[in-house]
Design an enzyme around this catalytic site. Sequence first.
Site, PDB file in Angstrom:
ATOM      1  N   ARG A  68      19.143   9.643   8.354  1.00 35.74           N
ATOM      2  CA  ARG A  68      17.732   9.455   7.971  1.00 35.74           C
ATOM      3  C   ARG A  68      17.266   8.095   8.459  1.00 35.74           C
ATOM      4  NH1 ARG A  68      20.101  10.398   3.105  1.00 35.74           N
ATOM      5  NH2 ARG A  68      19.674   8.234   2.539  1.00 35.74           N
ATOM      6  N   HIS A 119      22.010   7.621  -0.863  1.00 40.20           N
ATOM      7  CA  HIS A 119      21.375   6.505  -0.146  1.00 40.20           C
ATOM      8  C   HIS A 119      22.130   5.214  -0.422  1.00 40.20           C
ATOM      9  CE1 HIS A 119      18.119   4.594   1.975  1.00 40.20           C
ATOM     10  NE2 HIS A 119      17.529   4.076   0.929  1.00 40.20           N
ATOM     11  N   LYS A 155       7.401   8.075   5.825  1.00 36.70           N
ATOM     12  CA  LYS A 155       6.724   7.715   4.570  1.00 36.70           C
ATOM     13  C   LYS A 155       5.869   6.458   4.756  1.00 36.70           C
ATOM     14  CE  LYS A 155      10.731   4.964   3.219  1.00 36.70           C
ATOM     15  NZ  LYS A 155      11.985   4.931   2.433  1.00 36.70           N
ATOM     16  N   TYR A 210      -7.695 -23.820   2.764  1.00 39.02           N
ATOM     17  CA  TYR A 210      -7.690 -24.039   1.305  1.00 39.02           C
ATOM     18  C   TYR A 210      -6.514 -24.888   0.857  1.00 39.02           C
ATOM     19  CZ  TYR A 210     -11.090 -20.221   0.939  1.00 39.02           C
ATOM     20  OH  TYR A 210     -12.201 -19.421   1.053  1.00 39.02           O
ATOM     21  N   CYS A 221      -6.002 -17.205   4.618  1.00 36.79           N
ATOM     22  CA  CYS A 221      -7.094 -16.836   3.705  1.00 36.79           C
ATOM     23  C   CYS A 221      -7.238 -15.310   3.692  1.00 36.79           C
ATOM     24  CB  CYS A 221      -8.392 -17.469   4.159  1.00 36.79           C
ATOM     25  SG  CYS A 221      -8.276 -19.246   4.443  1.00 36.79           S
ATOM     26  N   MET A 222      -8.228 -14.829   2.953  1.00 37.14           N
ATOM     27  CA  MET A 222      -8.417 -13.383   2.864  1.00 37.14           C
ATOM     28  C   MET A 222      -8.782 -12.770   4.220  1.00 37.14           C
ATOM     29  SD  MET A 222     -10.918 -11.194   0.359  1.00 37.14           S
ATOM     30  CE  MET A 222     -10.240 -11.878  -1.142  1.00 37.14           C
ATOM     31  N   ASP A 223      -9.626 -13.491   4.976  1.00 33.65           N
ATOM     32  CA  ASP A 223     -10.173 -12.921   6.206  1.00 33.65           C
ATOM     33  C   ASP A 223      -9.817 -13.702   7.459  1.00 33.65           C
ATOM     34  OD1 ASP A 223     -11.771 -11.362   4.360  1.00 33.65           O
ATOM     35  OD2 ASP A 223     -12.986 -13.171   4.154  1.00 33.65           O
ATOM     36  N   ARG A 247      19.247   3.819  -8.185  1.00 33.76           N
ATOM     37  CA  ARG A 247      17.795   4.025  -8.079  1.00 33.76           C
ATOM     38  C   ARG A 247      17.592   5.510  -8.356  1.00 33.76           C
ATOM     39  NH1 ARG A 247      14.772   2.334  -2.524  1.00 33.76           N
ATOM     40  NH2 ARG A 247      15.269   4.486  -2.006  1.00 33.76           N
TER      41      ARG A 247
END
Length: 381
Positions: free
Chosen positions: A222, A166, A36, A266, A316-318, A134
């Site tokens: 599993r 589970h 998954k 930052y 940071c983002m990048d 769950r």
Amino acid sequence: MPAANRAEIVVDLAAIRANVRRLRELAGVPLIAVVKADGYGHGMVESARAARDGGAEWLATATIDEALALRAAGDRGRLLCWLTVPGEDYAAAIAAGIDVTAYSVAELDEIAAGATEAGLRARVQLKVDTGLSRGGAPRADWAAFFERARAGELAGSWKVTGVWSHFACADEPDHPANDQQEARFHEALALAEEAGLRPDLRHLANSAAAVLRPGARFDAVRCGIAVYGLDPAPGHTQDLGLVPAMTVRARLAMVKDLAAGDSVSYGHLWTADRPTTVGLVPVGYGDGVPRHASGPHHGAEVGVGGKRRPIRGRVCMDQVVVDLGGDRPDAGEAVVLFGPPAAGVPTAQDWAEACGTINYEIVTRIGGRMPRRYVDSEVGR
Ligand SMILES: *Cc1c(COP(=O)(O)O)cnc(C)c1O
């Protein structure tokens, strides 16, 4: 080289095959390899093929869509899925020979309609809630659930192929919930049998339980995380002989000098207390690198030129900045964010600890713009 190898995820399919063989041998029962969430970030189709090649008798996904994608990619083996909402296309799953899971009588009713639509007998597994609270049928519903399942079998709608549950705390082997859940699972199996059900596959254990609780192995285990070579219960397992399949690499975009007192990234979270050098690594949270990996205190580390180098300041983002401690590698030099411990680089487990999470999340979330490249190492050949 694509995108000058700015950054990439390298997945070692030989490691996945070897891990499956190892788990299969360790558990001594059929293995359901869980692929998954895009194979926990390793690529679902490629991971699934490697798991089959390693001897996995079954594959499992969360959703019907994932299972159908495996069929579309050519997988023809036993395949289980378990997470649906009302209105799901059960007919498609049934026509594709996928084992679907029911949690409730309402779902069984939908599956019956799907079987009629497909003109085929479905393969249905029944999930019981033994304490995770769950998915799965709650204990109070077991009798009615099994009765409906048996009636559907007699009516020709399906064959009940499995009963399963589970664990909540399998990674804490001494947690009392484990014994309780196992006992409740035995109760559920007895009740299912009383209702006339004869499932081939009774299964309870995920990776941690497959490894740590022989009594929980039943007819199959599993395994997800262990298939990808990561420790399912850090601190509780001995060396299992598993090999992490994922390595995340990038190349330094720039190297520069900092003076004492220079602050980084930052918010200026980190300030150099001495002159040093830093490297710019061109990946960030846009590539799935957790922002929680930020320095200054317990930031994650990367490998550069055989040394471990800490992240300084905010992710940071990048991009992220790492402390090179005075070394001046050339721009373009390889950086390993994490990989197998044998390579002497930080591991996904190290990153998990630095980020206050689990190795599952580190490998599953990594990606974003990074391409995946598949290799076949010498592992386990
Ligand atoms: C994800 C999942 C697994 C696999 O668990 P691991 O801890 O990765 O081995 C097994 N069963 C269910 C129901 C799951 O959702």
